[in-house]
Every structure is written in C-alpha cells, then in structure tokens.
Design a protein around this motif. Structure first.
Motif, PDB file in Angstrom:
ATOM      1  N   ARG A   1      25.414   7.391  52.699  1.00 38.54           N
ATOM      2  CA  ARG A   1      24.381   7.788  52.235  1.00 38.54           C
ATOM      3  C   ARG A   1      24.638   8.722  51.045  1.00 38.54           C
TER       4      ARG A   1
ATOM      5  N   ASP B   1      26.594   6.687  49.084  1.00 39.96           N
ATOM      6  CA  ASP B   1      26.243   5.677  48.160  1.00 39.96           C
ATOM      7  C   ASP B   1      25.519   5.366  47.531  1.00 39.96           C
ATOM      8  N   ILE B   2      24.141   5.350  49.317  1.00 37.96           N
ATOM      9  CA  ILE B   2      22.887   4.891  48.427  1.00 37.96           C
ATOM     10  C   ILE B   2      22.457   5.481  47.872  1.00 37.96           C
ATOM     11  N   LEU B   3      22.088   6.987  47.840  1.00 38.93           N
ATOM     12  CA  LEU B   3      21.622   7.983  47.142  1.00 38.93           C
ATOM     13  C   LEU B   3      21.811   7.521  45.806  1.00 38.93           C
TER      14      LEU B   3
ATOM     15  N   ALA C   1      23.324   4.507  45.017  1.00 36.85           N
ATOM     16  CA  ALA C   1      22.937   3.691  43.769  1.00 36.85           C
ATOM     17  C   ALA C   1      21.711   4.257  43.745  1.00 36.85           C
ATOM     18  N   GLN C   2      20.636   4.261  44.304  1.00 40.82           N
ATOM     19  CA  GLN C   2      18.661   4.627  43.767  1.00 40.82           C
ATOM     20  C   GLN C   2      19.176   5.355  42.953  1.00 40.82           C
ATOM     21  N   TYR C   3      19.933   5.726  42.496  1.00 37.90           N
ATOM     22  CA  TYR C   3      19.603   7.142  41.173  1.00 37.90           C
ATOM     23  C   TYR C   3      20.595   6.628  39.694  1.00 37.90           C
ATOM     24  N   GLU C   4      20.982   5.010  40.227  1.00 36.78           N
ATOM     25  CA  GLU C   4      21.522   4.862  38.608  1.00 36.78           C
ATOM     26  C   GLU C   4      20.600   3.570  38.329  1.00 36.78           C
ATOM     27  N   ARG C   5      19.727   2.653  39.585  1.00 36.17           N
ATOM     28  CA  ARG C   5      18.740   2.120  38.358  1.00 36.17           C
ATOM     29  C   ARG C   5      17.404   2.890  39.100  1.00 36.17           C
ATOM     30  N   PHE C   6      17.591   3.680  39.036  1.00 36.45           N
ATOM     31  CA  PHE C   6      16.252   4.639  38.255  1.00 36.45           C
ATOM     32  C   PHE C   6      15.939   4.755  37.022  1.00 36.45           C
TER      33      PHE C   6
END
Length: 109
Positions: free
Chosen positions: A87, A89-91, A93-98
């Motif tokens: 969880r 790691d997913i968060l 990754a989402q933050y870095e792509r934002f």
C-alpha cells in the motif's frame, strides 16, 4: 481500543497483547491468584466480544484466546506487513506521478 483496555486494567491489555495468563493447577486446586488470572483472561475476551458488531463477533467467535481474537481483527483491518508495504509503495508511486497538466489551473488540479 488499546487505550480503553489499558484504562480499565493494564493486565487485561497484557492478556490481549501477550496471550492468556497461564494457570498450571487443576481447577479444584486453584489459588486466589489462579482465579484472578482466569478472570482477567475471560474479561479480555468478553470486552473484545462486546465491543464488536454481530458480523465482527462472528469472525472471531471461534478463537480460543484474546490474543488470537486481536490478531484476527488486526489482520482484517490493517493487513499483514507485506500488504502494508505494498500500500505504501502504491501511494508513493501515485504521489510521484501527480503533476499539473498543461493548461490546467490550480483549482482544476
């Protein structure tokens, strides 16, 4: 729940966290200390059962000890350590792509 149980009696929380207090004597030879240990074990189980809705109670009703009940509830709601790491790691990754899209205002973002 942890603070509530500690507030009632810290030994009750110890029963849940570390497992039931052991009594080695047979029932007809219990001392007052043995009876207190048994009582604390049952209080811990009782409080956990009474604090839950019917669905959650059914999930833990087959458990033999309070530590087993607590662990089943913890895994149900928090997941295992591997699930928690995934969880995170997913968060991350989402933050870095934002990022803001071209032509997008701050309020639209």
């Amino acid at each position: 729940m942890e603070f509530f149980l500690q507030g009632l009696d810290y030994q009750i929380w110890s029963c849940i966290e570390e497992g039931d207090l052991l009594v080695t004597n047979e029932k007809d030879k219990w001392t007052e200390d043995d009876k207190k240990k048994i009582s604390l074990n049952y209080k811990a189980k009782s409080i956990l059962c009474c604090a839950l809705c019917k669905k959650e109670f059914n999930r833990i009703s087959a458990c033999k000890s309070s530590i087993e009940m607590w662990e089943k509830l913890r895994i149900t709601y928090e997941g295992t350590d591997k699930v928690k790491e995934t969880r995170i790691d997913i968060l991350v990754a989402q933050y870095e792509r934002f990022q803001m899209r071209p032509g997008e205002s701050i309020t639209q973002m």
